[in-house]
Write an enzyme that holds these catalytic residues in place. Structure first.
Site, short mmCIF file in Angstrom:
data_model
loop_
_atom_site.label_atom_id
_atom_site.label_comp_id
_atom_site.label_asym_id
_atom_site.label_seq_id
_atom_site.Cartn_x
_atom_site.Cartn_y
_atom_site.Cartn_z
N CYS A 68 0.85 -1.18 0.00
CA CYS A 68 0.00 0.00 0.00
C CYS A 68 0.89 1.24 0.00
O CYS A 68 2.11 1.15 0.13
CB CYS A 68 -0.91 0.01 1.24
SG CYS A 68 -1.96 -1.45 1.40
N GLY A 120 -1.50 1.31 -4.83
CA GLY A 120 -2.79 0.72 -4.49
C GLY A 120 -3.92 1.49 -5.13
O GLY A 120 -3.95 2.73 -5.05
N ASN A 133 1.40 -0.39 5.78
CA ASN A 133 1.83 -1.00 4.53
C ASN A 133 2.62 -2.25 4.89
O ASN A 133 3.64 -2.16 5.56
CB ASN A 133 2.69 -0.04 3.72
CG ASN A 133 3.29 -0.70 2.48
OD1 ASN A 133 2.68 -1.60 1.90
ND2 ASN A 133 4.46 -0.26 2.07
N GLY A 134 2.14 -3.41 4.47
CA GLY A 134 2.84 -4.65 4.76
C GLY A 134 1.86 -5.77 5.04
O GLY A 134 0.69 -5.71 4.67
N TYR A 193 9.83 -3.85 -9.61
CA TYR A 193 8.51 -3.59 -10.19
C TYR A 193 7.66 -2.57 -9.45
O TYR A 193 7.05 -1.71 -10.05
CB TYR A 193 7.73 -4.92 -10.26
CG TYR A 193 6.32 -4.79 -10.76
CD1 TYR A 193 6.05 -4.83 -12.12
CD2 TYR A 193 5.25 -4.62 -9.89
CE1 TYR A 193 4.75 -4.71 -12.60
CE2 TYR A 193 3.95 -4.50 -10.36
CZ TYR A 193 3.71 -4.54 -11.71
OH TYR A 193 2.44 -4.41 -12.18
N SER A 222 7.29 -0.89 -16.55
CA SER A 222 8.43 -0.95 -15.65
C SER A 222 9.69 -1.53 -16.29
O SER A 222 10.79 -1.31 -15.79
CB SER A 222 8.09 -1.78 -14.40
OG SER A 222 6.96 -1.25 -13.74
#
Length: 499
Positions: A2, A28, A102-103, A255, A301
């Protein structure tokens, strides 16, 4: 995976947080949320959707205050379709705390039982972020026990949090009437950095959010470190982990992150150039450069890696695919024909770049292989004589448990398959993968202070050292987007979704 942001200022922060979230939108696209504080009262708005769709003028006007948090959500656990699981999360005691995360916690299941049986706290969603918030709230309550909150108390609580939770976590929390707290897991798997302009402090997942809002990058938050910024703008910091070591997620550089970001003192763009350089050596050992007419990236990417590879091999670099940025999200529906259709809606070929040529397609990674197979077929239909494919990342053979919605092992095209078997499935004339050690060296050389990476989806080594096969099975069972009839919430379902 996120995107999170936190701001402490002496001016209204709603627009600033909104702008920062736009810069983190690539992290996200499923939900977005902002919370602000004015006179110890929280004001929150969150909903499913992109930032531009979630926040209208009326919503922004209802977010007053000089400090706040924001998040863009990419769900990896829980219910992707629940408005309740959009962040920030709130708990009213002690003090009143809101949190963005985030995680992914690898021991959330055990913690839920602890919270209910020992801490007497209630978890109302399937989100591990709500678990994390309640662990933090419990430890803050135990540390202060009714006394005024000090920075030392905050850091003591974070120390106890580190001892209880496992997995990856970059966290920003707002404690009502006191300030903003940020901390990072002891391995620093997910990124978090600090910036400043004048009297305004900003914490964010990537440096691009700071630079794009005219904040000067100050530093990264260290693994295991906690930073507390009080409402007067005073900053306090302490190391709260017993044995911190920086092992950032290598997939951020391959990425996930924006190329214009710098994570843990590594330029993401330079990392991708380096990957192209090492990949060029692998290509030479598989396909003689004189048998390749043109190098074509699969947007977006892979472009830096493809350009560097082409330059080193002395080959023309061409754009052969055009990406339609205005097609909605890809859906997973019964039958591969629907998936093929969605790929062709998002990518269109420039036939003149393929006709009569031996083309080398370069992608950042190959996950399921379904998209790669369709792209190879599109190149052949455009008239390519031979189609070679190179991946700037090694084979993705293992699931990720640290916050990337990587498919289950059975869905990974490289799981329990040789490169030759993968090549036959994809249908290309040659398949060249990056080497795991070469990838680590190419990126790690940009910051010698980093002694290792989380590269678990490539090498199966989980840096937290506590992940068992049973954990992987359980985490996969909670993975969002697993129902074939539901919307595909994984950015990995199609290259560079919504970059």
């Amino acid at each position: 995976m996120c995107g999170i942001v936190g701001v402490v200022s002496n001016a209204p922060v709603n627009q600033l947080i909104y702008d920062a979230l736009l810069l983190l939108q690539h992290r996200g696209q499923d939900a977005a949320g902002i919370v602000t504080q004015q006179e110890r009262k929280f004001f929150m708005h969150k909903a499913k959707g992109m930032v531009r769709d979630v926040f209208r003028t009326r919503n922004m006007r209802s977010l007053p205050g000089n400090c706040g948090l924001g998040q863009v959500r990419y769900p990896t656990a829980g219910n992707a379709f629940s408005e309740e699981e959009a962040q920030p999360f709130y708990v009213n005691a002690p003090f009143g705390i809101v949190l963005v995360h985030n995680g992914n916690l690898t021991n959330a299941h055990a913690l839920k039982a602890e919270l209910f049986n020992a801490d007497h706290r209630h978890i109302n969603t399937e989100s591990d972020s709500e678990v994390l918030l309640n662990v933090l709230a419990h430890e803050l309550g135990e540390t202060t026990r009714g006394l005024p909150l000090t920075p030392a108390d905050v850091f003591d609580a974070v120390r106890k949090v580190h001892k209880r939770i496992k997995g990856s976590y970059a966290v920003i929390a707002l404690i009502a009437g006191h300030g903003v707290l940020a901390f990072r897991d002891p391995h620093g798997i997910r990124p978090l950095c600090l910036g400043r302009t004048g009297d305004t402090w900003m914490l964010a997942s990537e440096s691009v959010a700071l630079e794009g809002t005219l904040h000067k990058f100050e530093r990264n938050i260290d693994p295991g470190e906690a930073v507390f910024i009080d409402l007067q703008g005073q900053i306090h910091a302490a190391q709260c982990a017993d044995a911190p070591v920086l092992n950032p997620c290598i997939f951020e550089f391959v990425y996930l992150a924006r190329p214009d970001s710098v994570l843990d003192n590594i330029s993401v763009y330079q990392a991708r150039l380096n990957l192209g350089e090492t990949l060029a050596k692998r290509v030479i050992s598989t396909v003689p450069p004189n048998e390749i007419d043109v190098v074509i990236p699969i947007p977006e990417s892979s472009r830096p890696s493809a350009a560097q590879l082409a330059q080193l091999l002395g080959l023309p670099y061409r754009e052969g695919f055009v990406k339609n940025r205005y097609v909605g999200r890809t859906f997973i529906m019964p039958g591969q024909s629907v998936r093929k259709k969605s790929v062709r809606q998002k990518l269109n070929v420039i036939a003149s770049e393929f006709k009569g040529r031996n083309v080398l397609l370069v992608d950042d990674s190959i996950v399921r292989g379904t998209t790669s197979k369709e792209i190879v077929q599109m190149a052949r239909e455009a008239g390519a004589r031979k189609v070679y494919m190179a991946s700037a990342a090694p084979p993705v053979r293992f699931p990720n448990v640290y916050g990337i919605d990587m498919p289950t092992p059975q869905e990974l095209v490289a799981h329990n398959r040789t490169v030759e078997e993968i090549r036959q499935l994809i249908g290309c004339d040659a398949l060249i993968y990056q080497d795991v050690d070469a990838m680590k060296k190419a990126i790690g050389s940009l910051n010698p202070a980093i002694k290792g990476f989380d590269a678990s989806c490539f090498d199966g080594v989980y840096v937290t050292g506590d992940v068992t096969l049973e954990d992987i099975v359980r985490l996969n069972s909670n993975r969002v987007g697993g129902d074939e009839n539901q919307e595909d919430t994984s950015r990995l379902a199609l290259p560079n979704h919504e970059d």
